[in-house]
Scaffold this motif. Structure first.
Motif, PDB file in Angstrom:
ATOM      1  N   GLU A 248     -39.033-106.697 -16.638  1.00 55.70           N
ATOM      2  CA  GLU A 248     -39.356-108.120 -16.819  1.00 55.70           C
ATOM      3  C   GLU A 248     -38.100-108.911 -17.210  1.00 55.70           C
ATOM      4  N   ALA A 249     -37.261-108.309 -18.061  1.00 54.74           N
ATOM      5  CA  ALA A 249     -36.011-108.962 -18.430  1.00 54.74           C
ATOM      6  C   ALA A 249     -35.106-109.123 -17.211  1.00 54.74           C
ATOM      7  N   GLU A 250     -35.013-108.075 -16.381  1.00 55.83           N
ATOM      8  CA  GLU A 250     -34.190-108.140 -15.178  1.00 55.83           C
ATOM      9  C   GLU A 250     -34.684-109.242 -14.241  1.00 55.83           C
ATOM     10  N   GLY A 277     -26.472-106.491 -17.599  1.00 54.00           N
ATOM     11  CA  GLY A 277     -25.885-105.160 -17.715  1.00 54.00           C
ATOM     12  C   GLY A 277     -26.679-104.284 -18.663  1.00 54.00           C
ATOM     13  N   MET A 278     -27.084-104.853 -19.801  1.00 55.52           N
ATOM     14  CA  MET A 278     -27.849-104.068 -20.775  1.00 55.52           C
ATOM     15  C   MET A 278     -29.206-103.665 -20.204  1.00 55.52           C
ATOM     16  N   ALA A 279     -29.881-104.596 -19.500  1.00 58.85           N
ATOM     17  CA  ALA A 279     -31.189-104.274 -18.920  1.00 58.85           C
ATOM     18  C   ALA A 279     -31.067-103.141 -17.903  1.00 58.85           C
ATOM     19  N   LEU A 280     -29.985-103.144 -17.128  1.00 58.35           N
ATOM     20  CA  LEU A 280     -29.796-102.090 -16.127  1.00 58.35           C
ATOM     21  C   LEU A 280     -29.431-100.760 -16.778  1.00 58.35           C
ATOM     22  N   GLU A 288     -24.916 -99.958 -11.384  1.00 51.94           N
ATOM     23  CA  GLU A 288     -25.275-101.343 -11.068  1.00 51.94           C
ATOM     24  C   GLU A 288     -24.868-102.288 -12.189  1.00 51.94           C
ATOM     25  N   ALA A 289     -24.800-101.768 -13.406  1.00 44.85           N
ATOM     26  CA  ALA A 289     -24.471-102.620 -14.555  1.00 44.85           C
ATOM     27  C   ALA A 289     -22.990-102.981 -14.601  1.00 44.85           C
ATOM     28  N   GLU A 318     -19.982 -98.021 -22.143  1.00 44.49           N
ATOM     29  CA  GLU A 318     -21.216 -97.232 -22.013  1.00 44.49           C
ATOM     30  C   GLU A 318     -21.560 -96.969 -20.547  1.00 44.49           C
ATOM     31  N   SER A 319     -21.272 -97.944 -19.665  1.00 47.36           N
ATOM     32  CA  SER A 319     -21.630 -97.804 -18.251  1.00 47.36           C
ATOM     33  C   SER A 319     -20.685 -96.860 -17.505  1.00 47.36           C
ATOM     34  N   LEU A 320     -19.424 -96.811 -17.939  1.00 48.54           N
ATOM     35  CA  LEU A 320     -18.413 -96.027 -17.221  1.00 48.54           C
ATOM     36  C   LEU A 320     -18.218 -94.615 -17.767  1.00 48.54           C
TER      37      LEU A 320
END
Length: 557
Positions: A248-250, A277-280, A288-289, A318-320
């Motif tokens: 829902e946030a995305e 980014g956080m939602a993903l 994707e983030a 965090e994403s990488l």
């Protein structure tokens, strides 16, 4: 590619705008010759009008004092660079304008200047400077009694503590702002509710945060404010992430991010990209983030917002981490550098000191009010006792004196009241009838005969002073044969408003009526007929009341 093209177009447009404005400011700052200053100031405001930074023309003549020219040019330069999200330049010009407002004893201009300095420093993550400016602004607004301005100052004060990662301290300020909801316009309600959403999200109460964000969105959507509606969607997304409703946030952010990208608002775009980014990431879609976090980081580097850049670096780390650990380490190092520079002990101590001082001010105000109430009760009791003792001897004399004074007032009014009323009719017969009957909501329903008579007389007195070109609470109270204290108390009991707010409401209703029914009048003429001596102050007051400028109001018609 399409996103890159939009970003390039926005950046080129911004550079062209700055190229037109900055040389004028540089030349203005270097000249001391009065005629040249006037010419450059008028060219500067012509450029702002062409770029739609201001809605109405601002022009000066050879009689305008040099300090007034500097004050207006530097202040509007600060506004211009703030709109361009060039916060260092906005701060630079705001600091130039501030002492000139103070020198001219322009409290409203000083408050506006302090407000923009506070927000610019907050964006630059200099929280100590920011809170110092906004506390000065709040004190001025509180002295004015203007609830719209007071609530705006409280909103910025709350924002600073949120940005400084001290949400618990922000709670008391946002609660004080929420207490003002019944007294402010719908536009201001939306802002207060949106800030409440951010505060309660930061404290972990995301159910409350979501409720406030939805209330704010409903108001902005109803008012047709697209930009603010997208801001509320972004705030709503924060609460949804906190409630683990990631899809829902995305969905909300997929509306907000392209919108902010299309209008070139890097601040709001960066904030929304961080949230996307956080939602993903929470949905384990780290790859994707990454582009969202990178876009956010680039935006914040461009405008100098280190606090939000720090959040982007943390998201990138965090994403990488799983796919590109070396790149993740670089982002972690940058995150730690930003964190150490932003949230050091000296900064925390400074904010705590300001917070304590401000809390003490509120406590002292409350204690002073209680002491004054007790002292007034004692004085009033003494006066009543004396009056009762002397009443039998002086009552006849007082009645006679009152009758003579009333007779003199009636004679004086009878000499000019018809002339003034004729002027009203020439201006607008319908408008006066509406004011007299309360049909335009100037007078509330359910009033007693005495209260309605008092309000009708108040409205008539206000309009008489407006026609004379100057209106304030003192002159209206005097024309009502009341002291300012008596007038304020009576008006507060009847309508729950201060004299300043009630007078402003009448002036703004008159302005709206003239814009609706007198198309031959220009904005400057409407301002003069509402007792404003200059168009910029009129435009600011109109926008604070109705949420749009007079020019935008006419365009919407």
């Amino acid at each position: 590619m399409r996103r890159l093209f939009i970003i390039i177009v926005v950046l080129l447009s911004a550079l062209q705008l700055r190229a037109a404005v900055e040389p004028l400011l540089e030349q203005f700052g270097q000249t001391e010759e009065k005629a040249a200053m006037t010419r450059l100031a008028n060219r500067f405001f012509e450029e702002l009008l062409a770029q739609k930074v201001i809605d109405d023309p601002i022009r000066f003549n050879d009689t305008t004092p040099a300090d007034t020219l500097r004050e207006q040019v530097w202040y509007w330069a600060a506004e211009y660079f703030y709109d361009q999200q060039q916060y260092e330049q906005a701060e630079q010009y705001g600091k130039k304008a501030l002492p000139l407002f103070r020198k001219g004893n322009d409290r409203i201009g000083e408050s506006d200047c302090l407000n923009i300095l506070a927000i610019a420093n907050m964006r630059l993550s200099d929280y100590e400077e920011a809170i110092g400016y906004i506390l000065q602004c709040y004190r001025l607004d509180e002295q004015s009694g203007d609830t719209e301005r007071i609530s705006a100052s409280l909103n910025v004060l709350t924002s600073i503590f949120i940005a400084a990662n001290q949400p618990q301290e922000a709670v008391k300020y946002v609660q004080k702002g929420l207490e003002m909801l019944p007294k402010v316009s719908d536009e201001r309600k939306s802002v207060l509710l949106g800030m409440a959403s951010e505060v309660y999200h930061a404290t972990g109460d995301d159910q409350k945060a979501l409720a406030y964000a939805e209330q704010a969105y409903d108001i902005d959507y109803r008012l047709g404010r697209e930009y603010k509606s997208m801001v509320r969607l972004s705030q709503k997304a924060s609460a949804l992430i906190g409630l683990q409703q990631y899809s829902e946030a995305e969905q909300a952010l997929r509306l907000a991010v392209p919108y902010f990208r299309s209008i070139g608002d890097r601040q709001s775009l960066g904030i929304s990209c961080n949230k996307m980014g956080m939602a993903l990431v929470c949905q384990q879609r780290e790859q994707e983030a990454v582009p969202y976090y990178r876009e956010a980081a680039e935006a914040f580097v461009a405008i100098g917002d280190r606090a939000n850049e720090m959040r982007s670096r943390k998201g990138l780390y965090e994403s990488l981490w799983m796919s590109h650990p070396d790149s993740a380490k670089i982002e972690l190092e940058r995150f730690n550098e930003l964190k150490d520079s932003l949230y050091n002990s000296a900064s925390a101590e400074s904010l705590a000191r300001y917070n304590a001082e401000f809390g003490n001010e509120w406590l002292q105000q409350q204690n002073a009010a209680e002491r004054n109430a007790k002292r007034n009760a004692i004085v009033l009791g003494t006066i009543i006792a004396v009056v009762l003792l002397l009443l039998s001897a002086v009552v006849w004399w007082m009645m006679r004196r009152r009758q003579r004074r009333q007779s003199e007032i009636n004679q004086q009014l009878s000499a000019n009241i018809e002339e003034l009323r004729q002027q009203y009719r020439q201006l607008s017969v319908h408008y006066d009838n509406a004011l007299a009957t309360g049909k335009d909501n100037a007078l509330p329903d359910g009033l007693s005969p005495a209260d309605r008579a008092f309000l009708e007389k108040t409205v008539e007195s206000i309009n008489e002073h407006i026609l004379k070109g100057h209106v304030d609470a003192d002159s209206v109270a005097s024309s009502m044969n009341m002291s300012l204290f008596q007038f304020r108390q009576r008006l507060s009991v009847v309508v729950g408003e201060t004299p300043q707010n009630f007078i402003a409401m009448i002036r703004m209703r008159r302005a709206r009526y003239l814009l609706d029914n007198r198309p031959e009048l220009n904005i400057n003429e409407v301002a003069q007929l509402c007792a404003y001596n200059d168009t910029p102050n009129f435009s600011r007051a109109f926008k604070k009341t109705f949420g749009i400028t007079p020019t935008q109001y006419l365009e919407k018609k």
